[in-house]
Design a protein around this motif. Structure first.
Motif: not given
Lengths: 163, 152
Positions: B61-85
């Motif tokens: 599902s391309r659309i779902q995947t894009m929505l997921c990527a956007w949300k992750l991009l937003w979260l990671i940009w905002r929270l700036r985790p040092s480590v991702i697991v």
């Protein structure tokens, strides 16, 4: 009571149908199935497409045996609760899943205590007999191997992997 | 770096991947934990973590995947985790990919369901991981894929 679960991502009509047929032959057995909205409507067992976490916990507390797809979530849940489990791997060729990893999982778990593997539904009744001969054991804590937790901890804290 | 509190973001799909991820959370007990997953599941075993829900993603599902990527991009940009697991699947690959871009160290723990071959998402994620783990010794490859035990 026997609790049947196919996980929450995809239906698994082949298993639900086999279980319904078994339930028809064993009217004395109470069977509850969480079916993830398949096309097949069971006639001989109580069916719920999905369960809330509370409902899931309630059914787990009450059941003596589990029947499930070979999903890791279901298998770990059974082990944590001490519930004997029969697992039927989903097959890619029947479009039940997107790869045959459940077959590999089932093969890797074959022979472990408390687990019955049924690869072929032609032998489902015999597998059910094996399952029902097993008794529910004490609940255990699921836990990752300490070596795995330590490795992850070291990597996060020190940036190294001991190898 | 010892005794220094880090922000650790753990990402996975709901279901079995999340069950496995929760089992290794004790490894990050000394850090600030962010748990990101695709379902509204019970959070038993995730005490103390900040929780976020993201849309499900898959290669189907391309659309779902894009929505997921956007949300992750937003979260990671905002929270700036040092480590991702991550334990997988597609959302974990996206998180590793995006996290690496923002300078996070990345860890993949391939699902215990992958007994004979590394998962597809894992193979895609591998070039972007600082530590790549399998739970099956037979799948370990020297210096590339490590095995330190499993959850089963």
């Amino acid at each position: 009571m026997i609790f049947v679960t196919v996980g929450t991502q995809l239906p698994f009509d082949r298993l639900v149908r086999a279980m319904d047929r078994w339930a028809a032959d064993h009217p004395g057995q109470e069977v509850i199935v969480q079916s993830a909205e398949g096309d097949y409507q069971p006639q001989h067992m109580h069916c719920e497409p999905y369960m809330s976490p509370d409902r899931y916990a309630e059914v787990l507390a009450r059941c003596a045996h589990m029947v499930a797809h070979a999903g890791i979530g279901s298998i770990l849940t059974a082990r944590r609760s001490g519930i004997p489990i029969l697992i039927v791997p989903r097959l890619e060729e029947l479009m039940e899943v997107r790869s045959d990893h459940q077959v590999a999982t089932a093969n890797a778990l074959r022979g472990r205590p408390g687990i019955v593997v049924c690869d072929d539904l032609a032998s489902f009744d015999e597998c059910m007999d094996q399952l029902l001969a097993m008794k529910r054991g004490p609940a255990t804590m699921n836990a990752a191997d300490p070596s795995l937790v330590t490795a992850l901890q070291r990597f996060v804290d020190l940036g190294e992997f001991p190898d | 770096m010892k005794n220094h509190r880090l922000r650790v973001m753990c990402v996975s799909s709901a279901g079995g991947h999340l069950v496995q991820l929760k089992l290794v959370l004790p490894a990050f007990a000394e850090h600030d934990l962010i748990l990101v997953s695709t379902g509204e599941e019970d959070i038993e075993g995730a005490a103390g973590a900040t929780l976020y829900q993201i849309p499900e993603a898959s290669r189907w599902s391309r659309i779902q995947t894009m929505l997921c990527a956007w949300k992750l991009l937003w979260l990671i940009w905002r929270l700036r985790p040092s480590v991702i697991v991550s334990t997988g699947a597609a959302p974990g690959f996206l998180a590793v990919r995006i996290g690496r871009f923002f300078g996070a160290r990345t860890v993949w723990l391939d699902s215990v369901a992958n007994v004979e071959v590394i998962s597809l998402a894992g193979r895609l994620a591998q070039p972007h991981c600082d530590l790549f783990l399998t739970q099956w010794p037979a799948l370990a490859v020297e210096d590339e894929i490590h095995c330190a035990g499993g959850v089963l």
